[in-house]
Scaffold this active site. Sequence first.
Site, PDB file in Angstrom:
ATOM      1  N   GLU A  65       0.861  -1.187   0.000  1.00  0.00           N
ATOM      2  CA  GLU A  65       0.000   0.000   0.000  1.00  0.00           C
ATOM      3  C   GLU A  65       0.891   1.228   0.000  1.00  0.00           C
ATOM      4  OE1 GLU A  65      -2.857   0.569   3.204  1.00  0.00           O
ATOM      5  OE2 GLU A  65      -3.790   2.125   1.990  1.00  0.00           O
TER       6      GLU A  65
ATOM      7  N   ASN B 277     -12.409  -2.774  -0.111  1.00  0.00           N
ATOM      8  CA  ASN B 277     -11.388  -2.869   0.932  1.00  0.00           C
ATOM      9  C   ASN B 277     -12.036  -2.663   2.293  1.00  0.00           C
ATOM     10  OD1 ASN B 277      -8.667  -2.758   2.194  1.00  0.00           O
ATOM     11  ND2 ASN B 277      -9.295  -0.652   2.614  1.00  0.00           N
ATOM     12  N   GLU B 278     -12.197  -3.710   3.021  1.00  0.00           N
ATOM     13  CA  GLU B 278     -12.749  -3.684   4.384  1.00  0.00           C
ATOM     14  C   GLU B 278     -13.839  -2.621   4.541  1.00  0.00           C
ATOM     15  OE1 GLU B 278      -9.193  -2.964   6.936  1.00  0.00           O
ATOM     16  OE2 GLU B 278      -9.875  -0.894   7.037  1.00  0.00           O
TER      17      GLU B 278
ATOM     18  N   CYS C   3      -6.641   1.439   2.280  1.00  0.00           N
ATOM     19  CA  CYS C   3      -7.500   2.618   2.228  1.00  0.00           C
ATOM     20  C   CYS C   3      -7.205   3.475   1.012  1.00  0.00           C
ATOM     21  CB  CYS C   3      -7.349   3.421   3.517  1.00  0.00           C
ATOM     22  SG  CYS C   3      -7.988   2.536   4.931  1.00  0.00           S
TER      23      CYS C   3
HETATM   24  O1  AHR Z   1      -2.704  -1.405   6.424  1.00  0.00           O
HETATM   25  C1  AHR Z   1      -3.051  -0.123   6.809  1.00  0.00           C
HETATM   26  C2  AHR Z   1      -4.539   0.115   6.683  1.00  0.00           C
HETATM   27  O2  AHR Z   1      -5.218  -0.748   7.531  1.00  0.00           O
HETATM   28  C3  AHR Z   1      -5.123  -0.177   5.346  1.00  0.00           C
HETATM   29  O3  AHR Z   1      -5.036   0.882   4.483  1.00  0.00           O
HETATM   30  C4  AHR Z   1      -6.540  -0.467   5.655  1.00  0.00           C
HETATM   31  O4  AHR Z   1      -7.109  -1.349   4.729  1.00  0.00           O
HETATM   32  C5  AHR Z   1      -6.515  -0.978   7.051  1.00  0.00           C
HETATM   33  O5  AHR Z   1      -7.390  -0.309   7.841  1.00  0.00           O
END
Ligand code: AHR
Length: 864
Positions: A262, A591-592, A464
Amino acid sequence: MKRIALLFSLVLLILAQNLLANQPDSAYVFSYATTKNGGHNGLHYAWSVDRKNWNGIGPEFRFLFCDFGAWGSQKRMLTPFLFQDQQGTWHAIWSLNEQVGQFAHAATNDLFTWEPQSYPEVMHDGNVMLPEVSYQSDEQNYLITWLSNIDGVQKVFKTSTADFKSYSPTVEGTENDRINAREEVLIDGNKQLGVISKVSWPVIDGFIKFYELSKFREIQRSERLTNDAERFADLKDLKAEITVDPKNTKAISDLLIGVFFEDINYAADGGLYAELIQNRGFEYNPADTKFRDLNWNSKNAWSFTGSESGFSIDTLAPVHPKQKHFAVLNITNEGEALENEGFDGILLKAGDKYNFSVFAKGLTGAKGKLLVRLVDENGKVYAQASTKSINADWKKLELVLTANESIRNARLQIVPQFTGKVALDMISLFPQQTFKGRKNGLRPDLAQAIADLHPRFVRFPGGCVTHGDGLDNIYRWKNTIGPLESRKPDRNIWNYHQSMGLGYFEYFQFCEDIGAEPLPVIAAGVPCQNSSTGGHGQQCGIPMCDMDQYVQDILDLIEWANGDKNTKWGKLRAEAGHPEPFNLKYVGIGNEDLITDIFEERFTMIFNAIKEKYPEITVIGTVGPFSEGTDYRVGWEIATKLQVPMVDEHYYQPPGWYLSNQDFYDRYDRTKSKVYLGEYATHIPGRRLNMETALCDALHLINVERNADVVSMTSYAPLLAKHGHTQWNPDLIYFNNSEVFLTTDYYVQKLFGQNSGDEYLASLIKLSDGNENLKKRVASSVVFDRESGDYILKLANLLPVQINSTINLADLPVIEGDAELITLQGEVTDEKAKPVTSKFLVSSDFEIEVPAYSLTVIRLKSVR
Ligand code: AHR
């Protein structure tokens, strides 16, 4: 562990039976929120049998948490109102803040298992202050009223709904419309304002048990290895017999260990992406940062040695409309220079070559060359060369600089060899030494550290970053391909800038270079639930009228990756230098995310479209940010309903969770979606990594290997963090401009990545002491790797004592002789432990001393 759970259920049962003897048929529940902690503490209950004496739970235990908007200022629950409909379903509604014209709704049948929250917009530009509700049974409608301050005057407004999904238009009401049935009661000596409801006793009994179970799980979660020296003070070395059962095998995923990249912590620009110039396109913008820092602008990282007015930013007639800012220098005295400080300085290595390029345009007739220098803070020159002369139109000028000495913090200088005005943009300094020598490539030491993990896949670009801070910040892959000047930079949700120099082409190329499957993750048409921009959090999805185009963009990605060069998008990939398809197999959608109706509608649309057009692609869905709760439960329900092939789970947990949840995946239904554990890590206070966190990761991975028939992929999170620019800890790999720091948890990933298999063999550990607390700190797993023909045994010892182990390989066709032994060992707080490799002799039965606090990997050659 199972015994403790059993014991606990027994206690609950006895407790319940005691109460059953003289329970009332019904009692009262009081629901309320406080204004403590800015209103972030959520919904609390108290109960009473006489409506006078109230028993608080917790105290102030949170039964429902508001998930609206950003962490910090949002996620508030103000003046909740709880009521039950005629079908017996409970509803909670509450105010969110003093700014938005929305309120919140959630439903439950038992007062602790909640359905997804929704945040209907009932008023524009209004201040929702105090929701109140009445239920009109004749029309089957709920009337929702609230007070709002309009121009300083408090007024009553109302709307109605039959299902909490669609609402009648908001109209102004009268005082008579208000039915505010809140009452004041005394709980633990404090006055609280809330709603009293009469309920049957089992309802109260249910949420009390829920609370007790939550407390019990908190105790489990708080268990630490750091207390073990004391806990097991009298413990002597143990013995273990480990027996492999060659007849009890199952096929397991060979994609188990991957990485999650990320762009967080300066992982991309200033990190893995090898560009040395910061803000090369002059596109930094105050809006890149959460608080709109005005100093974070087009001039960031740049300075001019001439007068202040000699360096300005313009947007008229840029090189490319997607990057509209550029620098204009007005040189009044020859020798004035534009300087860039790089990302914490520019690292030069003696003898290395650096490709410099710039787009330049002479204004008002200015002409001449640009002298390009790499200097230190005293002006000492480490490399220099001159470009060809600039033109009256934008022209790309290129040259190569060779460093005559090494230096960590050089600066780039551009010194126009003339007076007058010159426009400059896309100023780049790129080392020729990149990973695999790729143009526009990656920093070799960091890329190699990732490659060494032997990841079977790379998930990118977030996290995120993928779903972004608000709708406008959703990551769009099409903005990240093509010539660098035509890419569209964006705000990074982690409050900095994404140049998009590391774009989809580069990600796919990297995957290919390290033999990993690419796993792009695309937002499910909704931004991050913690979005701070727009004030709406995730509940605003991409408008449905724009969703067809959004879905098409995702289908285009698959064509770009896999289509031949005669297809529209495949042609672009080929032109970028990759005529052969990338052979994309997996796409993550979401994503979550907060699992809401808005999410479900958009996810379903995307999922069905991919399934129809590209049935060969495995779509990976999402089940929220936690290993429990509404998003997890409802996310799984949606995945099961749609038969999504795989879902992405995320959880960051303390050591005690990993110790107490070793059967987490043993309990999973084998017929439903497979699991991609996309983000996990062991978190301890201070968020550092050491042998405690590493061994908990190892324990979890051993349990995952046993369940690799249901868990197909895993990736630790996050991967990279730059010293001095870290927004999130812990991370697997830390770095600065010249060094890479590998963590204990990195080594665990490496040991699993380099020692994974495709067949799992059951094994049994018989410990000389049967104490559950000891047993749960020792784990083993045995896999067979078809490619190497090796059997691989992993042993995790989370105890402070050595375990003298006898390994019984039974009839495994192991070649007697030298085996490879790799041990990662250290005190629980050791942050510097590294694996040590040696050889040792094996036969069908062999003995091995497994050191305290260690992960041991044994590779056995076989004739299979
Ligand atoms: O890994 C850091 C963050 O943790 C990521 O962006 C998100 O998906 C999670 O909340």
